[in-house]
Motif scaffolding. Structure first.
Motif, mmCIF file in Angstrom:
data_model
loop_
_atom_site.group_PDB
_atom_site.id
_atom_site.type_symbol
_atom_site.label_atom_id
_atom_site.label_comp_id
_atom_site.label_asym_id
_atom_site.label_seq_id
_atom_site.Cartn_x
_atom_site.Cartn_y
_atom_site.Cartn_z
ATOM 1 N N LEU A 104 0.854 -1.177 0.000
ATOM 2 C CA LEU A 104 0.000 0.000 0.000
ATOM 3 C C LEU A 104 0.894 1.232 0.000
ATOM 4 O O LEU A 104 1.656 1.449 0.934
ATOM 5 N N ASP A 106 0.270 4.378 0.342
ATOM 6 C CA ASP A 106 -0.007 5.479 1.263
ATOM 7 C C ASP A 106 0.378 5.161 2.701
ATOM 8 O O ASP A 106 0.226 6.002 3.576
ATOM 9 N N LEU A 107 0.883 3.945 2.946
ATOM 10 C CA LEU A 107 1.360 3.620 4.292
ATOM 11 C C LEU A 107 2.855 3.898 4.385
ATOM 12 O O LEU A 107 3.561 3.871 3.387
ATOM 13 N N SER A 108 3.334 4.117 5.607
ATOM 14 C CA SER A 108 4.769 4.218 5.800
ATOM 15 C C SER A 108 5.322 2.811 5.959
ATOM 16 O O SER A 108 4.568 1.851 6.144
ATOM 17 N N GLU A 111 4.301 1.480 9.338
ATOM 18 C CA GLU A 111 2.877 1.121 9.395
ATOM 19 C C GLU A 111 2.602 -0.200 8.671
ATOM 20 O O GLU A 111 1.794 -1.011 9.120
ATOM 21 N N THR A 112 3.280 -0.383 7.529
ATOM 22 C CA THR A 112 3.102 -1.622 6.778
ATOM 23 C C THR A 112 3.481 -2.818 7.644
ATOM 24 O O THR A 112 2.788 -3.841 7.660
ATOM 25 N N GLN A 114 3.595 -2.822 11.023
ATOM 26 C CA GLN A 114 2.654 -2.918 12.150
ATOM 27 C C GLN A 114 1.374 -3.628 11.705
ATOM 28 O O GLN A 114 0.834 -4.471 12.415
ATOM 29 N N TYR A 115 0.907 -3.234 10.523
ATOM 30 C CA TYR A 115 -0.287 -3.835 9.935
ATOM 31 C C TYR A 115 -0.085 -5.351 9.809
ATOM 32 O O TYR A 115 -0.900 -6.153 10.278
ATOM 33 N N THR A 116 1.027 -5.740 9.195
ATOM 34 C CA THR A 116 1.293 -7.162 8.975
ATOM 35 C C THR A 116 1.440 -7.905 10.299
ATOM 36 O O THR A 116 0.874 -8.985 10.484
ATOM 37 N N SER A 118 0.158 -7.270 13.109
ATOM 38 C CA SER A 118 -1.097 -7.388 13.858
ATOM 39 C C SER A 118 -1.905 -8.617 13.436
ATOM 40 O O SER A 118 -2.811 -9.043 14.136
ATOM 41 N N LYS A 142 7.103 7.034 3.397
ATOM 42 C CA LYS A 142 5.950 6.440 2.711
ATOM 43 C C LYS A 142 6.451 5.395 1.706
ATOM 44 O O LYS A 142 7.464 5.596 1.039
#
Lengths: 318, 265
Positions: A104, A106-108, A111-112, A114-116, A118, A142
């Protein structure tokens, strides 16, 4: 014509040994009329670093997709640490760096991750995988602003999050610079020593030879060779003796023991042979040859010998 | 870097659990919401534009006239809230398809995330962002002061509007698959504006007029009537039928395209 050469099948069966990291039994995959995989048997032990080599359309990516459960085999059976592939993914046992996996924009980077992270029951920390992948400094950047190589390192970091027992890499270093590539393989080797199984598909033949314990050569959906880099090279055996020789005698050269082919390029003569000593002895003792050099055939040549001739006849697949 | 936290060879195979709820979690939901809030174009179209439309249409002469429990200004405010929420939900829905075309869905399949947990997260994102859009228009109305209706009616309108936005989340997914590009909003934006005009969201329709006979068949008509029902106190059977049928059609369309697409992931 079919070159079916299986080198050194690892000691099998191993009843008492821990279950295989990956086991493929008579696996095939058809896409309509296209037979992408025509029957692969493969048994990979925990801790092995295995390169899957093959030309485009050989069925490498399809095979990896089946190990990950992204694609179901048409027939045959795939097992990962004794489980079905999807189950192994859910348990965080297997992770992958795919060529096609999107990010993605628009994610940093952080964040990418952290997302994964989670999404898994248990992971190593984001900071740790950032460090291992060497992208700590760009954690707040980004994804859209990252270079291809940086994005590839991010995918690598994502794959490390569940601390997988099996890591699959499809052309993992595409887009990385030399430095990135070196750091990447250093990290892979370190983990392999801890017992992580690594399977990577690559077209960098040097990479396969240098970093894999075992090379599985795939062509037209079948395994055509399976062994160490040295063994696979020995298959397409032989060396090249090259020398400057003003007036060569090609017939005499062809008559020497072990000689496969003789090429003349200007005043250079190239002799492909399995007995380089005999050729060298002849050239140096009985002719005026000078500047003689002997080179071993690279994996690239072995690769072409084993797969090249047949690939023209088959349509490209995946 | 700390190697201490890395598992040893044996640990690589032990303590392997499947996450609860198919991988659904608040971290992911939080990042998804942040993505919506960071997208400037979405914010302008969903938060600022509808509020501006309300100020333009809902505060002129005659807006103090009574309708049902409240006045015309309240009627316009509810309509604009619906438009804003529909647009936001459609944008969230379209993101599903865009992410699929970018290969992100494929990346997610390398994780334990269950498809149901993914779709649920996206639905929650659509509802939360829809609620923000509705709140923005209502807040503008409250500050401006013209809209008048009982607080319970106000609340009822907001909740019903929010439920209606699910229709447009499904529409967003559907259109997103038909036009899988990051510019899908350039079709959804004007498209929803046209449907809103046709469905009587921006300008009230005259019952029985020529345009009315066309409007009753369009997807915005039903939900607009339903969303304003707590205020107007009127609801016809064909408005409810319109809302239900379009909801079913869009969900079916989205499911159909999604199922076709899954085959090649």
């Amino acid at each position: 014509m079919s070159i079916q050469t299986t080198v050194s099948t690892p000691a099998d069966p191993r009843h008492c040994a821990p279950p295989s990291a990956v086991r493929l039994s008579a696996v095939t995959k058809d896409f309509g009329d296209v037979h992408a995989v025509r029957g692969i048997d493969l048994d990979i032990s925990p801790g092995e670093v295995v390169a899957v080599l093959g030309p485009n359309g050989a069925g490498k990516t399809t095979t990896i997709d089946m190990v990950l459960g992204l694609t179901q085999p048409t027939s045959g059976h795939v097992e990962v640490h004794g489980m079905g592939p999807r189950e192994a993914v859910s348990h965080g046992l297997v992770a992958a760096v795919m060529q096609t996996g999107g990010l993605l924009k628009d994610l940093s980077v952080r964040e990418t991750l952290q997302y994964t992270a989670s999404l898994f029951a248990r992971t190593t920390t984001v900071d740790e995988v950032l460090a291992v992948a060497g992208i700590t400094e760009i954690a707040d950047r980004k994804v859209a602003k990252c270079s291809g190589g940086e994005q590839q390192r991010l995918r690598f970091a994502m794959a490390l999050l569940p601390d997988p027992a099996l890591l699959l890499l499809d052309e993992p270093t595409t887009g990385m610079d030399v430095e990135g590539r070196r750091a990447f393989w250093a990290a892979i080797r370190r983990d392999a020593q801890r017992g992580r199984t690594v399977i990577f598909a690559t077209h960098y033949l040097e990479e396969a030879d240098q970093y894999a314990d075992r090379i599985v050569l795939v062509s037209r959906g079948r395994v055509v060779a399976d062994g160490t880099g040295a063994e696979v090279k020995a298959l397409a055996s032989g060396r090249v003796v090259r020398a400057s020789l003003p007036e060569p005698d090609p017939a005499r050269l062809r008559g020497l023991p072990g000689v496969d082919a003789v090429e003349l390029r200007g005043d250079q003569v190239l002799v492909h042979t399995t007995d380089s000593d005999a050729v060298a002895r002849y050239l140096l003792c009985e002719t005026g040859a000078h500047d003689l050099e002997i080179t071993s055939q690279g994996l690239e040549d072995a690769f072409l010998n084993l797969t090249g001739a047949q690939d023209q006849t088959e349509g490209a697949q995946r | 870097m700390t190697t201490a936290t890395l598992a040893s060879a044996d640990e690589l195979l032990t303590d392997r659990r499947v996450p609860p709820l198919g991988g659904f979690n608040l971290t992911m939901l939080g990042i998804e919401l942040r993505r919506i809030l960071r997208n400037r174009r979405t914010l302008i179209f969903t938060l600022i534009f509808p509020a501006t439309m309300f100020l333009a249409f809902g505060t002129g002469t005659g807006t103090a006239e009574r309708i049902g429990d409240g006045n015309v200004s309240a009627y316009v405010m509810v309509s604009m809230g619906l438009y804003a929420a529909a647009l936001t939900a459609a944008a969230s829905g379209a993101m599903v398809a865009v992410e699929r075309s970018l290969g992100w869905s494929r990346q997610l399949r390398l994780t334990p995330l269950n498809p149901v947990a993914y779709v649920s997260t996206k639905a929650i994102v659509a509802l939360v962002s829809g609620a923000m859009a509705i709140a923005m228009v209502n807040l503008t109305g409250a500050v401006q002061g013209l809209p008048q209706m009982p607080a319970s009616t106000w609340l009822a309108c907001g909740v019903v509007t929010l439920v209606c936005t699910l229709t447009f989340a499904a529409l967003g997914v559907f259109i997103g698959y038909l036009v899988p590009s990051e510019n899908v909003m350039q079709i959804l934006g004007p498209g929803l504006a046209v449907l809103s005009f046709l469905g009587g969201v921006f300008i009230p329709l005259e019952h029985g007029s020529g345009i009315w006979h066309v409007a009753v068949w369009t997807p915005m008509y039903g939900v607009a009537e339903v969303a304003r029902a707590p205020l107007t106190g009127e609801l016809t059977w064909y408005a409810v039928a319109n809302a239900v049928v379009w909801f079913v059609l869009f969900v079916a369309g989205a499911a159909w395209r999604m199922a076709r697409d899954t085959a090649r992931v």
